[in-house]
Write an enzyme that holds these catalytic residues in place. Structure first.
Site, PDB file in Angstrom:
ATOM      1  N   ARG A 256      47.233  41.503  49.764  1.00  0.00           N
ATOM      2  CA  ARG A 256      46.480  40.387  50.112  1.00  0.00           C
ATOM      3  C   ARG A 256      45.273  40.916  50.842  1.00  0.00           C
ATOM      4  O   ARG A 256      44.213  40.175  51.081  1.00  0.00           O
ATOM      5  CB  ARG A 256      47.051  39.603  50.882  1.00  0.00           C
ATOM      6  CG  ARG A 256      48.259  38.778  50.133  1.00  0.00           C
ATOM      7  CD  ARG A 256      49.242  37.916  51.012  1.00  0.00           C
ATOM      8  NE  ARG A 256      48.152  37.005  51.755  1.00  0.00           N
ATOM      9  CZ  ARG A 256      47.866  35.619  51.335  1.00  0.00           C
ATOM     10  NH1 ARG A 256      48.475  35.288  50.216  1.00  0.00           N
ATOM     11  NH2 ARG A 256      47.137  34.780  52.009  1.00  0.00           N
TER      12      ARG A 256
ATOM     13  N   GLU B 211      36.262  44.834  38.060  1.00  0.00           N
ATOM     14  CA  GLU B 211      37.349  44.874  39.335  1.00  0.00           C
ATOM     15  C   GLU B 211      37.634  46.355  39.785  1.00  0.00           C
ATOM     16  O   GLU B 211      37.977  46.743  40.839  1.00  0.00           O
ATOM     17  CB  GLU B 211      38.512  44.068  39.128  1.00  0.00           C
ATOM     18  CG  GLU B 211      38.130  42.733  39.522  1.00  0.00           C
ATOM     19  CD  GLU B 211      39.619  42.031  39.393  1.00  0.00           C
ATOM     20  OE1 GLU B 211      40.057  41.766  38.166  1.00  0.00           O
ATOM     21  OE2 GLU B 211      39.979  41.356  40.400  1.00  0.00           O
TER      22      GLU B 211
ATOM     23  N   HIS C 127      18.672  36.326  23.315  1.00  0.00           N
ATOM     24  CA  HIS C 127      17.941  35.487  24.310  1.00  0.00           C
ATOM     25  C   HIS C 127      17.451  36.359  25.442  1.00  0.00           C
ATOM     26  O   HIS C 127      17.019  35.615  26.385  1.00  0.00           O
ATOM     27  CB  HIS C 127      18.586  34.070  24.496  1.00  0.00           C
ATOM     28  CG  HIS C 127      18.547  33.385  23.266  1.00  0.00           C
ATOM     29  ND1 HIS C 127      17.423  32.867  22.497  1.00  0.00           N
ATOM     30  CD2 HIS C 127      19.723  32.883  22.597  1.00  0.00           C
ATOM     31  CE1 HIS C 127      17.808  32.246  21.470  1.00  0.00           C
ATOM     32  NE2 HIS C 127      19.247  32.270  21.307  1.00  0.00           N
TER      33      HIS C 127
ATOM     34  N   GLU D 182      36.494  37.726  30.848  1.00  0.00           N
ATOM     35  CA  GLU D 182      37.976  38.217  31.537  1.00  0.00           C
ATOM     36  C   GLU D 182      37.688  39.651  31.359  1.00  0.00           C
ATOM     37  O   GLU D 182      38.174  40.538  32.180  1.00  0.00           O
ATOM     38  CB  GLU D 182      38.851  37.457  30.947  1.00  0.00           C
ATOM     39  CG  GLU D 182      40.279  37.911  31.419  1.00  0.00           C
ATOM     40  CD  GLU D 182      40.523  37.785  32.967  1.00  0.00           C
ATOM     41  OE1 GLU D 182      39.730  37.310  33.517  1.00  0.00           O
ATOM     42  OE2 GLU D 182      41.258  38.701  33.452  1.00  0.00           O
TER      43      GLU D 182
ATOM     44  N   TRP E 158      42.087  41.642  55.624  1.00  0.00           N
ATOM     45  CA  TRP E 158      41.222  41.648  54.455  1.00  0.00           C
ATOM     46  C   TRP E 158      39.892  41.145  55.410  1.00  0.00           C
ATOM     47  O   TRP E 158      39.843  39.943  55.640  1.00  0.00           O
ATOM     48  CB  TRP E 158      41.331  40.830  53.407  1.00  0.00           C
ATOM     49  CG  TRP E 158      40.176  41.076  52.352  1.00  0.00           C
ATOM     50  CD1 TRP E 158      39.919  41.960  51.589  1.00  0.00           C
ATOM     51  CD2 TRP E 158      39.039  40.021  52.082  1.00  0.00           C
ATOM     52  NE1 TRP E 158      38.964  41.725  50.812  1.00  0.00           N
ATOM     53  CE2 TRP E 158      38.346  40.570  50.987  1.00  0.00           C
ATOM     54  CE3 TRP E 158      38.944  38.627  52.527  1.00  0.00           C
ATOM     55  CZ2 TRP E 158      37.298  39.985  50.552  1.00  0.00           C
ATOM     56  CZ3 TRP E 158      37.589  38.117  52.078  1.00  0.00           C
ATOM     57  CH2 TRP E 158      37.017  38.550  51.009  1.00  0.00           C
TER      58      TRP E 158
ATOM     59  N   LYS F 126      44.513  40.121  46.833  1.00  0.00           N
ATOM     60  CA  LYS F 126      45.067  39.386  45.706  1.00  0.00           C
ATOM     61  C   LYS F 126      44.733  37.801  45.794  1.00  0.00           C
ATOM     62  O   LYS F 126      44.904  37.347  44.720  1.00  0.00           O
ATOM     63  CB  LYS F 126      46.408  39.738  45.772  1.00  0.00           C
ATOM     64  CG  LYS F 126      47.209  39.208  44.768  1.00  0.00           C
ATOM     65  CD  LYS F 126      47.073  39.747  43.335  1.00  0.00           C
ATOM     66  CE  LYS F 126      47.748  38.978  41.999  1.00  0.00           C
ATOM     67  NZ  LYS F 126      46.988  39.223  40.873  1.00  0.00           N
TER      68      LYS F 126
ATOM     69  N   LYS G  35      37.681  42.198  34.544  1.00  0.00           N
ATOM     70  CA  LYS G  35      38.968  43.344  34.492  1.00  0.00           C
ATOM     71  C   LYS G  35      38.226  44.696  34.706  1.00  0.00           C
ATOM     72  O   LYS G  35      38.626  45.474  35.752  1.00  0.00           O
ATOM     73  CB  LYS G  35      39.744  43.537  33.681  1.00  0.00           C
ATOM     74  CG  LYS G  35      41.083  42.636  33.246  1.00  0.00           C
ATOM     75  CD  LYS G  35      41.840  42.208  34.162  1.00  0.00           C
ATOM     76  CE  LYS G  35      41.425  41.519  35.520  1.00  0.00           C
ATOM     77  NZ  LYS G  35      41.697  40.161  35.422  1.00  0.00           N
TER      78      LYS G  35
ATOM     79  N   ASN H  72      45.511  34.218  59.831  1.00  0.00           N
ATOM     80  CA  ASN H  72      44.860  33.995  58.378  1.00  0.00           C
ATOM     81  C   ASN H  72      44.174  32.758  58.401  1.00  0.00           C
ATOM     82  O   ASN H  72      44.269  31.740  59.030  1.00  0.00           O
ATOM     83  CB  ASN H  72      46.269  33.872  57.339  1.00  0.00           C
ATOM     84  CG  ASN H  72      46.950  34.983  57.094  1.00  0.00           C
ATOM     85  OD1 ASN H  72      46.421  36.281  57.471  1.00  0.00           O
ATOM     86  ND2 ASN H  72      47.949  35.051  56.165  1.00  0.00           N
ATOM     87  N   GLY H  73      42.990  33.243  57.673  1.00  0.00           N
ATOM     88  CA  GLY H  73      41.803  31.633  57.654  1.00  0.00           C
ATOM     89  C   GLY H  73      40.901  32.185  58.263  1.00  0.00           C
ATOM     90  O   GLY H  73      40.500  33.109  58.704  1.00  0.00           O
TER      91      GLY H  73
ATOM     92  N   CYS I 283      44.542  38.376  53.938  1.00  0.00           N
ATOM     93  CA  CYS I 283      45.330  38.669  55.009  1.00  0.00           C
ATOM     94  C   CYS I 283      46.946  38.598  54.947  1.00  0.00           C
ATOM     95  O   CYS I 283      47.180  37.343  53.939  1.00  0.00           O
ATOM     96  CB  CYS I 283      44.964  38.427  56.347  1.00  0.00           C
ATOM     97  SG  CYS I 283      43.149  38.618  56.460  1.00  0.00           S
TER      98      CYS I 283
END
Ligand code: M6R
Length: 602
Positions: free
Chosen positions: A27, A485, A501, A478, A75, A597, A482, A99-100, A2
């Site tokens: 965000r 996402e 395996h 990574e 968010w 973000k 990417k 926020n939080g 947020c």
């Protein structure tokens, strides 16, 4: 998560809030809202979805004269992304943004409900405004009522409150979530990071955890647990250019192209002809350190995994890597000879920050590798090395990963140098490779065009496996992160030797394998692993400097003299592949669904 903005002054408030929220939209973008008090008139607008919806809703509204105002982009954590759950939240005569997470909101809510308070939303935030008004009914002093309110909050928060009971004042409190105050003449700004106020405020004060108070008549009145608190403003940067798209279609694309240049910044003054210098670290910083533990999340965790190979191989120091959210609750055994490193692009990731606080409580020395100066993680650490990547706006991290990995590589050499575990020849070889890194990161038109063409063959299927060995295993993780996402397709990173395996059972022509096949690192081994997959009819996209006959698609890389150069060149390929697939699928590359973000909630 947020974003928060606030403004007190004479200027047009709607535009200040919306422009500020625009800077913070990365965000969180489930909903957005603003509230303004001018004189005794209160205005409030909310809209779900991106900020453009709120712009549309407020297009006929403009403020006049002095007033106080707060805004928020959300968010969702508690409650769905609906208008009722959007901030600012209203009591009878006050508004709040936050926020939080308020961890004890449920018990506070029940207490308030038992006194007849009606809640409109499912959020934890709404408790703040009702609690404030409940306190205000028995304590007519607005500030004392606000103080009483924040005393009862548990968890992490940065919050702003405006109220008709004191209509020329903004009340604020910060505990565990970022917030700063900007100043210009009699104008006072609040924001959860500095981008919304660059170009508006000229000086800034970064609030500490436990700070609270109010802004009124152009002045900040600051308090903490010890009462009134003095503070010093710092000059605020004016450079916003690096936050623009520069003609690229997406921030992510721009950031991929920028990697070559920012890498030079990352190395500047640190990588010298025959030595590594880190002025950020005191002499003897590594005295008594015999092991390293690194905590991080997401992409930053992948750069950490890469570095474990480097710390052990180059610096000869034992190195363990932990996902921060796991570390926090595993009751880890921590010893004081361990250097605790956190890695974070934003410096605000809640899990990483809490892991750092835990390590500090256990008496460990701490070092952060971060892109944002003055962020919570930087301020909490004994020392920090900034990655100097510049503002990264794409939710999918690219240049942050590249620069983190470079800093970690530099650090591994530095430790080897300090502890004398590194030969002169190895140092020379590594420095020589480092100096070539910016070139390995240049995106050629041919490469980009090739990935654009190839991407159309990878829009279906039942999944991707990115495979690699050694440092190319974290790179595979990574690459897969990417892709998932921003394409929303299933992708996994796997150690190439581990496929047999279990996962190889999935192999068929609809399983896409992106094989990282560096010449300088276990080429024959990974070649065998890829052959095993090819024999089961998996579709193979090989990335290698060496031609590979069994590949269905082949992307030729050019650097084949050092593993790290191969690493960085292949990293660019995986980033561009994800980008082009996402573009073809019509997805929002910079703001993929369900993500934000900066993840400042647990
Ligand atoms: O700001 P941080 O580096 O601490 O963020 C950690 C992760 O949330 C972040 O890397 C995330 O995985 C990215 N979206 C990946 O592209």
């Amino acid at each position: 998560m947020c974003g928060i903005v606030g403004y007190l002054g004479l200027n047009e408030k709607k535009e200040i809030l919306l422009d500020g929220l625009q800077e913070l939209e990365y965000r969180g973008y489930d909903s957005a809202g603003i509230a303004v008090i001018e004189g005794n008139t209160l205005h409030n607008f909310k809209a779900i979805g991106k900020l453009k919806n709120l712009r549309e809703k407020t297009k006929n509204y403009a403020t006049k004269g002095f007033g106080v105002s707060i805004g928020h982009t959300r968010w969702a954590t508690h409650g769905k992304p609906t208008e009722l759950n959007a901030h600012p939240h209203l009591g009878q005569y006050s508004y709040v943004v936050h926020n939080g997470i308020i961890e004890n909101y449920q018990s506070l809510k029940e207490e308030l409900q038992s006194k007849g308070v009606t809640f409109l939303s499912q959020t934890d935030t709404e408790t703040i405004v009702h609690l404030f008004e409940a306190n205000h009914t028995h304590n007519k002093n607005v500030f004392s009522a606000f103080e009483e309110t924040i005393e009862r909050l548990e968890g992490a928060y940065a919050t702003l409150l405006i109220t008709e009971a004191d209509s020329d004042t903004i009340y604020f409190a910060k505990h565990g979530s970022p917030m700063l105050v900007g100043f210009h003449g009699d104008d006072v700004y609040f924001a959860s990071s500095d981008t919304p106020i660059i170009g508006k405020a000229t000086a800034v004060y970064y609030l500490d955890d436990g700070d609270y108070g109010y802004a009124s008549k152009g002045k900040l009145h600051l308090f903490d647990a010890n009462g009134a608190k003095a503070f010093t403003k710092q000059a605020l940067t004016t450079d916003k250019i690096s936050a623009q798209k520069d003609g690229y279609r997406f921030f992510m694309e721009k950031e991929i192209y920028e990697q070559s240049n920012v890498m030079t910044d990352t190395m500047m003054g640190r990588v010298l002809d025959d030595t590594i210098r880190l002025d950020e670290l005191e002499k003897d910083f590594f005295k008594d350190i015999t092991a390293i533990k690194i905590c991080a999340c997401g992409t930053s965790y992948h750069s950490a995994l890469t570095s474990a190979y480097l710390f052990e191989r180059i610096a000869k120091v034992r190195c363990d890597i932990e996902i921060a959210s796991e570390f926090r609750y595993k009751e880890p055994l921590l010893t004081k000879d361990t250097l605790f490193i956190t890695i974070s692009q934003s410096g605000e990731t809640a899990d990483t920050l809490e892991a750092l606080k835990m390590a500090k409580r256990a008496g460990l020395k701490s070092l952060s590798i971060c892109n944002v100066d003055n962020s919570s993680i930087v301020r909490e650490s004994d020392a920090s090395i900034l990655t100097r990547a510049g503002i990264e706006k794409g939710v999918a991290s690219t240049k942050a990963f590249a620069t983190q990995t470079m800093v970690l590589w530099i650090l591994s050499l530095y430790i080897g140098q300090e502890k004398k575990t590194l030969s002169k020849e190895t140092l020379e070889t590594e420095i020589n490779a480092m100096i070539h890194t910016p070139k390995a990161l240049i995106v050629s038109d041919t490469l980009h065009e090739k990935l654009h063409r190839l991407s159309k063959r990878y829009l279906h299927g039942h999944g991707f496996f990115f495979i690699g060995r050694d440092i190319f295993f974290p790179l595979a993780l990574e690459g897969a992160l990417k892709l998932k996402e921003i394409s929303y397709m299933h992708a996994e990173g796997y150690p190439a030797g581990e496929m047999k395996h279990g996962p190889i059972a999935l192999a068929d022509s609809e399983l896409f394998t992106i094989a990282l096949m560096p010449k300088t690192m276990h080429y024959d081994k990974i070649k065998s692993n890829v052959e095993e997959l090819s024999a089961r009819d998996a579709t193979i996209c090989a990335i290698s400097p060496l031609p590979f006959d069994l590949a269905d698609d082949f992307i030729q890389t050019h650097y084949d003299s050092h593993p790290m150069l191969e690493f960085f060149e292949m990293m660019v390929v995986t980033q561009l592949l994800a980008l082009e697939i996402s573009v073809r699928l019509g997805n929002d590359v910079d703001m993929p669904r369900n993500l934000a973000k900066s993840v400042t909630v647990e």
